[in-house]
Each structure stands twice: as C-alpha cells, then as structure tokens.
Design a protein around this motif. Structure first.
Motif, PDB file in Angstrom:
ATOM      1  N   LEU A 371     -13.274   6.540  -2.753  1.00  0.00           N
ATOM      2  CA  LEU A 371     -12.462   7.158  -3.306  1.00  0.00           C
ATOM      3  C   LEU A 371     -11.921   8.062  -1.800  1.00  0.00           C
ATOM      4  CD1 LEU A 371     -14.072   8.585  -6.203  1.00  0.00           C
ATOM      5  CD2 LEU A 371     -11.961   7.229  -6.213  1.00  0.00           C
ATOM      6  N   SER A 372     -12.755   8.545  -1.129  1.00  0.00           N
ATOM      7  CA  SER A 372     -12.286   9.247   0.303  1.00  0.00           C
ATOM      8  C   SER A 372     -11.368   8.444   1.280  1.00  0.00           C
ATOM      9  CB  SER A 372     -13.611   9.499   1.122  1.00  0.00           C
ATOM     10  OG  SER A 372     -13.535   9.918   2.270  1.00  0.00           O
ATOM     11  N   GLU A 373     -11.516   7.305   1.100  1.00  0.00           N
ATOM     12  CA  GLU A 373     -10.666   6.455   2.192  1.00  0.00           C
ATOM     13  C   GLU A 373      -9.239   6.321   1.371  1.00  0.00           C
ATOM     14  OE1 GLU A 373     -12.325   2.590   2.614  1.00  0.00           O
ATOM     15  OE2 GLU A 373     -13.728   3.411   4.231  1.00  0.00           O
ATOM     16  N   ALA A 374      -9.286   6.191   0.087  1.00  0.00           N
ATOM     17  CA  ALA A 374      -8.032   6.314  -0.607  1.00  0.00           C
ATOM     18  C   ALA A 374      -7.140   7.714  -0.462  1.00  0.00           C
ATOM     19  CB  ALA A 374      -8.115   5.894  -2.194  1.00  0.00           C
ATOM     20  N   VAL A 375      -8.075   8.916  -0.631  1.00  0.00           N
ATOM     21  CA  VAL A 375      -7.406  10.326  -0.465  1.00  0.00           C
ATOM     22  C   VAL A 375      -6.902  10.272   0.916  1.00  0.00           C
ATOM     23  CG1 VAL A 375      -8.110  12.654  -0.262  1.00  0.00           C
ATOM     24  CG2 VAL A 375      -8.756  11.051  -2.313  1.00  0.00           C
ATOM     25  N   ARG A 377      -5.795   8.184   3.013  1.00  0.00           N
ATOM     26  CA  ARG A 377      -4.585   7.564   3.132  1.00  0.00           C
ATOM     27  C   ARG A 377      -3.468   8.028   2.648  1.00  0.00           C
ATOM     28  NH1 ARG A 377      -1.315   4.649   5.956  1.00  0.00           N
ATOM     29  NH2 ARG A 377      -0.217   3.193   4.550  1.00  0.00           N
ATOM     30  N   PHE A 378      -3.789   8.652   1.264  1.00  0.00           N
ATOM     31  CA  PHE A 378      -2.466   9.449   0.760  1.00  0.00           C
ATOM     32  C   PHE A 378      -2.161  10.544   1.492  1.00  0.00           C
ATOM     33  CE2 PHE A 378      -1.077  12.552  -2.176  1.00  0.00           C
ATOM     34  CZ  PHE A 378      -0.262  11.776  -2.857  1.00  0.00           C
ATOM     35  N   LEU A 379      -3.067  11.204   2.212  1.00  0.00           N
ATOM     36  CA  LEU A 379      -2.639  12.693   2.829  1.00  0.00           C
ATOM     37  C   LEU A 379      -2.363  12.280   4.277  1.00  0.00           C
ATOM     38  CD1 LEU A 379      -5.687  14.818   1.540  1.00  0.00           C
ATOM     39  CD2 LEU A 379      -3.150  15.094   0.994  1.00  0.00           C
ATOM     40  N   GLY A 380      -2.500  11.106   4.618  1.00  0.00           N
ATOM     41  CA  GLY A 380      -2.066  10.673   6.069  1.00  0.00           C
ATOM     42  C   GLY A 380      -3.299  11.196   6.854  1.00  0.00           C
ATOM     43  N   LYS A 381      -4.290  11.221   6.769  1.00  0.00           N
ATOM     44  CA  LYS A 381      -5.419  11.812   7.642  1.00  0.00           C
ATOM     45  C   LYS A 381      -6.557  10.576   8.112  1.00  0.00           C
ATOM     46  CE  LYS A 381      -4.291  15.983   7.314  1.00  0.00           C
ATOM     47  NZ  LYS A 381      -3.819  16.803   8.471  1.00  0.00           N
ATOM     48  N   LEU A 422      -1.396  -3.349   4.018  1.00  0.00           N
ATOM     49  CA  LEU A 422      -1.779  -3.694   5.317  1.00  0.00           C
ATOM     50  C   LEU A 422      -2.264  -2.398   5.911  1.00  0.00           C
ATOM     51  CD1 LEU A 422      -2.446  -6.100   6.938  1.00  0.00           C
ATOM     52  CD2 LEU A 422      -0.214  -5.707   7.960  1.00  0.00           C
ATOM     53  N   SER A 423      -1.489  -1.273   5.758  1.00  0.00           N
ATOM     54  CA  SER A 423      -1.695  -0.106   6.469  1.00  0.00           C
ATOM     55  C   SER A 423      -3.114   0.484   5.844  1.00  0.00           C
ATOM     56  CB  SER A 423      -0.807   0.734   6.140  1.00  0.00           C
ATOM     57  OG  SER A 423      -0.426   1.018   4.885  1.00  0.00           O
TER      58      SER A 423
END
Length: 457
Positions: A371-375, A377-381, A422-423
């Motif tokens: 979940l952390s990795e998805a968040v 990625r969404f926030l560009g962090k 891919l990103s």
C-alpha cells in the motif's frame, strides 16, 4: 377407569407451571442491567451500560459539577462482575440499586469542566439496548484540532499528508472472523504499519484517525482528514461473507450516482451502518449531504479511482484480488470533497485461511509495504525500501562487488501483475524506466502485459 398423566405429562405440566410464574415479570418488560464497558480515546471516555430493554433516564449533577448521576428503572444483578473504569478523564464509576428498583450510575469526573453526553441506543445488529455516557475533555479536543491544523499550515509544498483510517473500533468491532478475530484489531495493525512505512518514505507525513481501540463516527473521520489538510485518505477494512470460500482484496471509491454493482451497494450499506452500531446519536447530517453538490467532487472521485487502481496493482503480488478494478458506492467515510479517498478491503476474515494470514504481523507488514509503495507512486514520492531489500542493499554496499562479479551474478526477474506499469516496477526495485526498457528491449512501456517477465538490473 383411572387416567394418569404419566412421566411425559408431568414434565409438561411442570414447565407450564414455571412459565405461568414467569409471565408477570415478562409482561412487565422489566429492564435488566447486562454489563458495563468502557473505551478511552485521547479526548473522550465512553461508558456503555448494556440493558435488556429501553428505559427512561433521569440525569443530575453532584459534587460541584464533578459527579454525574444517571438513574433508571432496572434490575441490577449483584453477582455479575462490573468492569472497573478509571482513566485520565474518569476517576471512578459506581453502579448501585435501591429498594425501589432504581439503578443509579455515578460517574466521577476528574474535572468539573469535562463535558458529558447521555443517550440511549436501540437494539441493532444483535446488540442490546445501550445506555451511552460520553465524558469529553474540550481542552484536549481543541489541542488535537490545533495540532492537525498546524500540520496543514506548515506542510506547504514540501510534504504530502496522508491520513490512514483504521475502520470501526471500540463498541463497533466490524467483521468477526471464523475463529473470532475482530476486524477493528486487524485493520489497526495494518494502519499502524502503513503509517510507519509512509513516514519512512521521502516527503510523506502519515497520520492515523484512531490510535487505539475506541470508536469514531464516520463524520469525525472525514473531519480529521480535512483538519490535517490531507492529500490522500485511505480507510482500511476487512470484509466478511456467509460463504467461507470468498476471499481477496478489493478497493472502493465514492459514487455520486449509485453503486457500480450490487456487491458494492451492500458493502456500502454495511460500512455506513457503523455509526448505528458504534453509537452516534442520529441527526440530519447536512454537511455530508451538501458536500455532494460541490463540483470539485467529480475530479476528486476520478483521482480516487486512479489511486484505487494503483493500490490493487501493488497488492496483487501480496494478496489475491477479488475485483480487478475499483468499485463505487455511497460510502460516507469517503465524502471529503477535495481529498482523493479510497476504502481498501484487505481480505475476508470469514475465510479461515485469510483470517489466519491477516492476524500475522508479518503479513500485515507486507500489505502495508504494498500500500505504501502505491501511495508513494501516486504522490510522486520515493517509497521506503522493504526491510529485506534494505538489508540486502546495505550488504551489497559493504561487499562492493567487482564489475566481473556483477556481470556473473544472476539477474532478478519480476512478473508483471494486472494494473502494474513499468514506472511502478522501476520504483519498486529502485531503478529507472530507461534501464528497464534498455535491458528488456521494450519499445513502448504502455504495452507491457500481465504475466510478462521483466529482468531487473
């Protein structure tokens, strides 16, 4: 000719006699005290007296405002153990009965300035009638609000704020597992792990709506997200089903027009009933209704759907997915007008295998990592590395392998999961899209497909 009742007839006559003796008491509908429980939050202590029937209440104040007395007609069973209550807001609680058949509840406040609210909740979802007493410290409540607004004021453009909501709590246990596991405990463990992972990431500050086992109304959770100035709101839940074989995670967003399917509608109704179960006095919720006319809500829902899809993609390697795409319905906890909000059901406690996994701290940590990795990625962090990956990276840095050794080492592979980009894969393995394209001879990153094996540098 002599007619006898026989053994069976005597037994029936005896039970009829017992029932006749009991009828006056049953007809009177006399209320009985079934027990006393309490929960403590940072700004409020909630006392709950379970009753067999509804009663009329009479309140009074004694001890110069420091003692609340609530009286009602009921029977108090002296043999039943009553929980001792004592915390930072309440100095003591005493339940006693009089000869006139009145039960007296005395609550000693630690300060006469603490506010109190007394109300009855009807029978709902198999629960008895409940007499609820809330003792609140208004100063503590104001301090918490000020702290949240300070976070909102100071964040500027530097850090993104994520509010993580552990569903249910206190009086409301949520789903109950096949072996008795409470949803409220499982999701709090996952929420804490997710908060920790997010706070280890670059440029993200995460906060919890509840930090312990106490109840928060749905509106309170939404308000907290607004007070923090949240950039994202994620509500963690675990589901249940009459079918024990049902399993898998799913993600849900708000819908202004109706549920996308029957399953989403039923789930929304169940989650929205949390206020009734947990104990909120019913009133017209104008604020949450008028939110729906705000034009910004449509854009927020679109962003929520994008986040929900990414959450499912990152959960796929860790947990089976029930629905491959996000569902929508009228979830009240997702109604912050300008905060992308997603409700994640991490699995089914009614499934014995999933219940066992969801109880494990190690599995909770894996869910939190995904979940952390998805968040991030969404926030560009920059997401925090998983613990094993971090240890491996530190070990490699210490050993400083030569170029020849690197070239002879076997490469890692990643199997593309549904919804992954891919990103996102590059972010997971601390590499770049350019390196992945070059190594795997990928011309168009958007054309990668589920099941495809990607070599990792």
């Amino acid at each position: 000719m002599r007619v006898g009742l026989g053994r069976t007839g005597l037994v029936k006559a005896f039970f009829c006699w017992v029932l006749l003796l009991a009828l006056p008491a049953l007809a009177a509908g006399e209320a009985r005290v079934l027990g006393l429980r309490s929960w403590s939050s940072p700004a409020c202590t909630r006392l709950v007296v379970d009753l067999s029937e509804e009663v009329s209440l009479r309140e009074s104040i004694a001890g110069q405002g420091a003692e609340l007395v609530v009286e009602f007609k009921a029977v108090l069973a002296p043999a039943r153990p009553i929980q001792q209550v004592q915390d930072s807001l309440v100095g003591g609680v005493l339940l006693s009965s009089t000869r006139e058949g009145t039960v007296r509840l005395k609550v000693s406040k630690r300060s006469p300035g603490f506010h109190h609210t007394v109300f009855l909740l009807p029978k709902v979802d198999g629960r008895p009638v409940r007499l609820v007493v809330d003792i609140e410290n208004p100063a503590a409540g104001r301090r918490l609000q000020e702290q949240r607004r300070a976070v909102q004021a100071e964040k500027g453009g530097k850090a993104k704020v994520v509010v993580v909501d552990a569903g249910h709590g206190g009086e409301d246990p949520g789903a109950v597992g096949f072996r008795g596991t409470y949803e409220k405990q499982v999701v709090l463990g996952i929420a804490r792990a997710l908060q920790e992972r997010l706070n280890q990431s670059g440029g993200v500050r995460a906060f919890l709506t509840r930090t312990g086992d106490y109840f928060l109304g749905l509106r309170q959770r939404v308000e907290m997200a607004k007070e923090y100035g949240a950039d994202l709101f994620i509500s963690i839940h675990a589901d249940s089903s009459p079918n024990r074989s049902t399993r898998g995670a799913s993600a849900y967003c708000l819908s202004l027009t109706g549920a996308t399917d029957e399953a989403a509608r039923i789930l929304a109704e169940k989650e929205n009933s949390s206020d009734l179960i947990g104990g909120v006095r019913l009133s017209a919720d104008h604020d949450l209704n008028t939110i729906l006319v705000d034009m910004v809500q449509t854009q927020t829902i679109n962003e929520s759907m994008r986040l929900a899809g990414m959450l499912l993609g990152f959960l796929q390697p860790v947990q089976e997915i029930k629905f491959s795409s996000p569902r929508q319905a009228g979830f009240r906890v997702l109604k912050a007008p300008d905060v992308p909000s997603v409700l994640v059901e991490v699995g089914f406690l009614s499934n014995p295998e999933e219940e066992a996994r969801l109880k494990e701290p190690s599995f909770q940590a894996r869910l939190a990592q995904a979940l952390s990795e998805a968040v991030c990625r969404f926030l560009g962090k920059e997401p925090a590395l998983p613990i094993l990956a971090r240890e491996e990276a530190q070990s490699k840095a210490k050993s400083k392998p030569t170029k020849e050794h690197k070239e002879s080492s076997p490469r890692k592979e990643h199997v593309v999961q549904p919804g992954q980009t891919l990103s996102a894969i590059a972010s997971m393995y601390k590499t770049s899209v350019t390196e992945l394209k070059s190594l795997n001879h990928i011309q168009e990153p958007s054309l990668i497909r589920p099941g495809q094996r990607i070599a990792i540098p």
